[in-house]
Scaffold this motif. Structure first.
Motif, short mmCIF file in Angstrom:
data_model
loop_
_atom_site.label_atom_id
_atom_site.label_comp_id
_atom_site.label_asym_id
_atom_site.label_seq_id
_atom_site.Cartn_x
_atom_site.Cartn_y
_atom_site.Cartn_z
N ASP A 8 0.87 -1.17 0.00
CA ASP A 8 0.00 0.00 0.00
C ASP A 8 0.91 1.22 0.00
OD1 ASP A 8 -2.52 -1.28 0.20
OD2 ASP A 8 -2.15 -1.66 2.34
N PRO A 9 0.43 2.35 -0.53
CA PRO A 9 1.27 3.55 -0.51
C PRO A 9 1.83 3.86 0.88
CG PRO A 9 -0.63 3.92 -1.90
CD PRO A 9 -0.83 2.58 -1.23
N ALA A 10 1.06 3.63 1.93
CA ALA A 10 1.50 3.95 3.29
C ALA A 10 2.70 3.10 3.73
CB ALA A 10 0.35 3.76 4.28
N ASP A 11 2.86 1.92 3.13
CA ASP A 11 3.93 1.02 3.52
C ASP A 11 5.11 1.03 2.54
OD1 ASP A 11 2.36 0.11 5.68
OD2 ASP A 11 1.33 -1.30 4.34
N ALA A 12 4.98 1.78 1.47
CA ALA A 12 5.99 1.79 0.41
C ALA A 12 7.06 2.84 0.68
CB ALA A 12 5.32 2.07 -0.94
N PRO A 13 8.26 2.67 0.11
CA PRO A 13 9.27 3.73 0.17
C PRO A 13 8.66 5.03 -0.38
CG PRO A 13 10.24 1.72 -0.73
CD PRO A 13 8.75 1.49 -0.63
N ALA A 14 9.19 6.16 0.06
CA ALA A 14 8.60 7.47 -0.26
C ALA A 14 8.33 7.67 -1.76
CB ALA A 14 9.49 8.58 0.27
N LYS A 15 9.30 7.42 -2.62
CA LYS A 15 9.10 7.64 -4.06
C LYS A 15 8.04 6.70 -4.61
CE LYS A 15 9.74 9.38 -8.12
NZ LYS A 15 9.18 10.68 -8.46
N SER A 16 8.05 5.44 -4.18
CA SER A 16 7.03 4.49 -4.62
C SER A 16 5.65 4.91 -4.12
CB SER A 16 7.35 3.08 -4.12
OG SER A 16 8.48 2.55 -4.78
N ALA A 17 5.58 5.41 -2.89
CA ALA A 17 4.30 5.87 -2.35
C ALA A 17 3.74 7.00 -3.21
CB ALA A 17 4.46 6.32 -0.90
N GLU A 18 4.61 7.90 -3.62
CA GLU A 18 4.20 9.02 -4.48
C GLU A 18 3.68 8.50 -5.83
OE1 GLU A 18 6.60 12.31 -7.11
OE2 GLU A 18 7.35 11.93 -5.07
N LEU A 19 4.43 7.57 -6.43
CA LEU A 19 4.02 7.01 -7.72
C LEU A 19 2.72 6.22 -7.60
CD1 LEU A 19 7.55 5.81 -8.91
CD2 LEU A 19 6.24 7.75 -9.83
N LEU A 20 2.59 5.42 -6.57
CA LEU A 20 1.35 4.66 -6.35
C LEU A 20 0.17 5.61 -6.15
CD1 LEU A 20 2.54 1.75 -4.02
CD2 LEU A 20 1.83 1.57 -6.42
N GLY A 21 0.41 6.68 -5.41
CA GLY A 21 -0.65 7.67 -5.18
C GLY A 21 -1.14 8.28 -6.49
N GLU A 22 -0.20 8.57 -7.39
CA GLU A 22 -0.57 9.12 -8.70
C GLU A 22 -1.38 8.11 -9.51
OE1 GLU A 22 3.05 10.32 -10.65
OE2 GLU A 22 3.57 11.72 -9.04
N ILE A 23 -0.94 6.85 -9.51
CA ILE A 23 -1.64 5.81 -10.26
C ILE A 23 -3.05 5.62 -9.71
CG2 ILE A 23 -1.67 3.32 -10.76
CD1 ILE A 23 1.46 3.53 -10.72
N ILE A 24 -3.16 5.51 -8.41
CA ILE A 24 -4.47 5.31 -7.78
C ILE A 24 -5.36 6.52 -8.03
CG2 ILE A 24 -5.65 5.03 -5.56
CD1 ILE A 24 -3.12 3.31 -4.72
N GLY A 25 -4.79 7.70 -8.00
CA GLY A 25 -5.55 8.91 -8.28
C GLY A 25 -6.11 8.93 -9.70
N ARG A 26 -5.33 8.45 -10.66
CA ARG A 26 -5.76 8.44 -12.07
C ARG A 26 -6.68 7.28 -12.40
NH1 ARG A 26 -0.38 9.57 -13.29
NH2 ARG A 26 -0.05 7.45 -14.02
N HIS A 27 -6.40 6.09 -11.85
CA HIS A 27 -7.11 4.88 -12.26
C HIS A 27 -8.00 4.27 -11.18
CE1 HIS A 27 -4.66 4.88 -15.87
NE2 HIS A 27 -3.59 5.01 -15.11
N GLY A 28 -7.94 4.80 -9.97
CA GLY A 28 -8.75 4.27 -8.89
C GLY A 28 -8.10 3.12 -8.12
N SER A 29 -7.13 2.46 -8.74
CA SER A 29 -6.40 1.37 -8.09
C SER A 29 -5.11 1.12 -8.85
CB SER A 29 -7.25 0.08 -8.07
OG SER A 29 -7.45 -0.39 -9.38
N ALA A 30 -4.26 0.30 -8.26
CA ALA A 30 -3.01 -0.11 -8.91
C ALA A 30 -2.99 -1.63 -8.88
CB ALA A 30 -1.80 0.46 -8.18
N GLY A 31 -2.59 -2.25 -9.95
CA GLY A 31 -2.60 -3.71 -10.05
C GLY A 31 -1.52 -4.38 -9.23
N PRO A 32 -1.58 -5.70 -9.16
CA PRO A 32 -0.64 -6.46 -8.34
C PRO A 32 0.82 -6.32 -8.77
CG PRO A 32 -1.98 -7.94 -9.67
CD PRO A 32 -2.55 -6.57 -9.83
N MET A 33 1.07 -6.21 -10.06
CA MET A 33 2.46 -6.06 -10.51
C MET A 33 3.03 -4.73 -10.03
SD MET A 33 4.13 -5.98 -14.32
CE MET A 33 3.53 -4.33 -14.67
N VAL A 34 2.28 -3.66 -10.24
CA VAL A 34 2.75 -2.32 -9.87
C VAL A 34 2.93 -2.21 -8.36
CG1 VAL A 34 2.07 0.11 -9.85
CG2 VAL A 34 1.82 -1.23 -11.93
N THR A 35 2.00 -2.75 -7.60
CA THR A 35 2.12 -2.66 -6.14
C THR A 35 3.26 -3.53 -5.61
OG1 THR A 35 0.36 -4.29 -5.83
CG2 THR A 35 -0.28 -1.96 -5.75
#
Length: 185
Positions: A8-35
């Motif tokens: 989850d973004p909260a558990d990811a390294p800072a840069k990954s959390a930022e990237l995951l946040g952007e993906i989730i913001g655009r698509h509503g979720s992030a798939g298993p590979m990306v997470t």
């Protein structure tokens, strides 16, 4: 069996959390590979950048999916095969087109030549000779398409390899409904 957990973004390294946040913001979720890629901010950033760039290739969506199917059949990533099969059907390919692509060929001789080249770039890039590039040009493929195909190979190798290492597979119901043909080399 899954070997790398999704983050989850909260558990990811800072840069990954930022990237995951952007993906989730655009698509509503992030798939298993990306997470799962989120464990490595560098890998996640590189994948996202390459993936976005490869959306600008000169290959049609249908041909790009055929090439990806040929590559993923060789790599052996069931999750990628499933995703590219769905994308190929959505792009208008028939079940026969998908089956042939998974065998690394096409009813169209031009496409078959490009697909064979892509698999060789993946499996044995040192074997590519001047004559091979000349043959692609004789089939009407431009240097841009020849170069774009190398990028498509790199993207498929990245995603297929990562999914295999991470232990990511299609949901059991999806996997059991698709018979996997013999591995093509």
């Amino acid at each position: 069996m899954r070997r790398l957990d999704s983050l989850d973004p909260a558990d990811a390294p800072a840069k990954s959390a930022e990237l995951l946040g952007e993906i989730i913001g655009r698509h509503g979720s992030a798939g298993p590979m990306v997470t799962a890629m989120a464990h490595s901010p560098a890998l996640l950033q590189g994948y996202l950048d390459l993936s976005r760039a490869m959306k600008r290739v000169k290959l049609s969506q249908a041909l790009s999916e055929k090439v990806s199917l040929a590559l993923q059949e060789w790599i052996g990533c069931a999750l990628c095969l499933d995703a590219h099969t769905q994308a190929a059907l959505k792009a208008g390919l028939s079940e026969t087109d998908v089956s042939l692509a998974r065998q690394g060929t096409s009813t169209d001789q031009r496409e078959a030549a490009l697909m064979a080249y892509a698999v060789r770039v993946l499996a044995e890039p040192a074997s590519i000779r001047d004559e091979d590039v000349a043959e692609l040009r004789e089939h009407g493929w431009s240097d841009r398409i020849i170069a774009d195909t190398v990028g498509l190979v790199a993207l498929n190798l990245l995603t297929g390899s990562f999914n295999l290492v991470a232990g990511l597979e299609p949901a059991p119901a999806e996997q059991s409904t698709k018979e996997k043909p013999a591995h093509v080399h």
